[in-house]
Write an enzyme that holds these catalytic residues in place. Sequence first.
Site, PDB file in Angstrom:
ATOM      1  N   GLU A   1       0.814  -1.212   0.000  1.00 14.37           N
ATOM      2  CA  GLU A   1       0.000   0.000   0.000  1.00 14.37           C
ATOM      3  C   GLU A   1       0.849   1.264   0.000  1.00 14.37           C
ATOM      4  OE1 GLU A   1      -1.361   0.606   4.563  1.00 14.37           O
ATOM      5  OE2 GLU A   1      -1.982  -1.255   3.601  1.00 14.37           O
ATOM      6  N   ASP A   2       2.062   1.212   0.612  1.00 13.22           N
ATOM      7  CA  ASP A   2       2.901   2.410   0.676  1.00 13.22           C
ATOM      8  C   ASP A   2       3.743   2.590  -0.580  1.00 13.22           C
ATOM      9  OD1 ASP A   2       1.917   2.970   3.128  1.00 13.22           O
ATOM     10  OD2 ASP A   2       3.691   2.364   4.264  1.00 13.22           O
TER      11      ASP A   2
END
Length: 767
Positions: A132-133
């Site tokens: 997600e990052d």
Amino acid sequence: MNLNPADLPSSGKPATRANSPANAPGAAASGAGTNGASGAGIVSASPLATPTLNAGVASVTHLREKLAEYLSPADLQKVKEAYRFSDEMHLGQVRKSGEPYISHPIAVAEICADWKLDAQAIMAALLHDVMEDQDVKKDELIERFGAPVASLVDGLSKLEKIEFQSQIEAQAENFRKMLLAMASDVRVILIKLADRLHNMRTLEVMAPAKKARIASETMEVYVPIAHRLGLNNIYRELQDLSFSHLYPMRYRTLAKAVKAARGNRREVVKKILESVKSTLAMANIEAEVYGREKTLYGIYRKMRGKHLSFSQVLDVYGFRVVVDSFPNCYVALGTLHSLYKPMPGKFKDYIAIRKLNGYQSLHTTLIGPYGTPVEFQIRTQDMHRTAESGVAAHWLYKNGESNLSDLQQRTHAWLQSLLDIQQQTGDSAEFLEHVKVDLFPDSVYVFTPKSKIIALPRGATPVDFAYSIHTGIGDHTVSVNINGEAASLRTELRNGDIVEIVTDANSRPSPTWLSFVRTGKARSAIRHHLRTINLPESIVLGQQLLAQALTTLGLNPVMEEQLIERLLNESSAKSLDELFADIGIGKRMAALVARHIFGLIGGESASAPIDHNSAAELDPVTICGSEGVSVQLAQCCLPIPGDQIIGQLRRDQGLQVHTTDCTLAKRQKAKEPDRWIAVKWGTELNRRFDSRIKLLINNEKGILARVAAEIGESDANITYVGMDEDKEHVLHQLRFTIQVKDRVHLAGLLRNVRRVVGVNRILRERS
């Protein structure tokens, strides 16, 4: 595992994904929880910045030492590769506390190492934020670390790339994904709980509003999950951390009071410890005895629930007795009861009937020195391990505990029930609603006629019991016998009840069951059945609502085939009937679908702002009383023909009709104005309608018979009678639910009953 400063990438080395959004200056915070709910947050720095790596190095040292105790050299090498990749991906990111972001994955891995989770789980803990990052794809993780690790990381990753209508919907979908991943592999939730725990420990740097939101989410979802899985240590710490951020002043005040009480009660605790140890030794029982302090939140909850001051909460301290064998639990219990007098009604045997999460102990409260109530928990070493580590004890102690196999089976059965609920649930918000219901820790234990123990949430009913046995039994339930006597399906079950369900192959679930069932499985099964059985009604209602909405916008309700095809493609509906059914059950709003159609044919943009009053301006829907369960009359106000009415489209429950002056309707309309539509009574009504009346009567012989006779003479049927007595026994309140034709019929009945001798007052009761 040679994780040392030399393993860390050079601080001057650009990250592989230096241009990814997560590494860009000002990138959004990320971490635990959904929708960017991070514990300590990320502050992204330039890829070439030199972060301070001391915190990360220190954490790596501790992690290396923990993993070396139980992982093989080959597994240690795999973990090292995962660490290097995670460190490279997060290079340049720092948390709001100033620490390099890699310190967070390392801390999460440390917590998982305390449970001695396997190498795959440790690798997933180190990698849990890279998807997600840093926009790392699942295929890349599969190629580098294998499919099991990639699946764990995917289950832990949020769905930030998908656009949702609201933050609540996004949160619900993220939880749904996480819980379903957990159903196939419980390690997902163990890593997630470790992630949330570390973020809660470092939450102090966040803004007050965000702290409160994350703490509330933790208390509402993660604390119950930890309890349900038997992770007692995590459960207690998350509870206290959430309490400290939700109510900081109360937390500090209570912490100060407990600290002061420690000094005052030290002498009592010491005296009890000495007495218990010497008494058990004289009885030749090998035992570890130690005092334990209740959590601050546990004390606060007791004060609030029982309206006590701190000085009135006497059992702030308890004692735990860990013995060497199962029989000695009961021998120790008898020994303690001979030392101090037990308090009546304060003994619980969780060994014979263990809790849902596998917890086993004997609980007893005794009157100690100076008349102070003291709680004791008595258990074996195996029970103690399970009590503290719950389902994680499967990894901690793989050899020897036969009782853990039962715990694993119970956990597996609960996780499988999540899959059952998902299959029967309309959307993510409903799924999360059902699961939250099942996460309440209080339970009742009841028996089948064949003496099998069934554990249910407190407040559960025979319908919940029936669905817990099998969905087919629940669907065909008609009545119940509790302890050999006929009882209502609404009856709340109590500990020890013997429950026998009577079924009929022709019986079907009733919509009224939704008002009293307690378990998520029962609620989702009933809703699923109602959606299926009432599909034709929902399609007709939805078609009528959409036609009225299109007419209001000046459009022809009959759509061309090409327009229908475009509409279905853009709305993700499989057929026009499915679209109508979604409108009929309240899943889609007719006014919004009509506006979208208006945009498709070249009118005003479908994305233009929606006037929430537009739904109310549509031609009214006609209510005749025979529409079936897709149209329901609200129980709060019980509208009858002649009343001014308004309709509420409830999600997955169709249209509910209220009176316009209903207090509940006014509150709900203020919250969701776009879910309300105009409705009117039809001219040909083909049924009678329930209405409630209340009478104030003299307490005299024959009054009930006279009133009931007058109601019958007025051509009304009585379906319910209730009576409230006043303290002086002079006046009674009588309550009737009666069936009338309309408002005129009811007015005539009220006039007739008012003339009965002994009736002081009569009125229609709205709620």
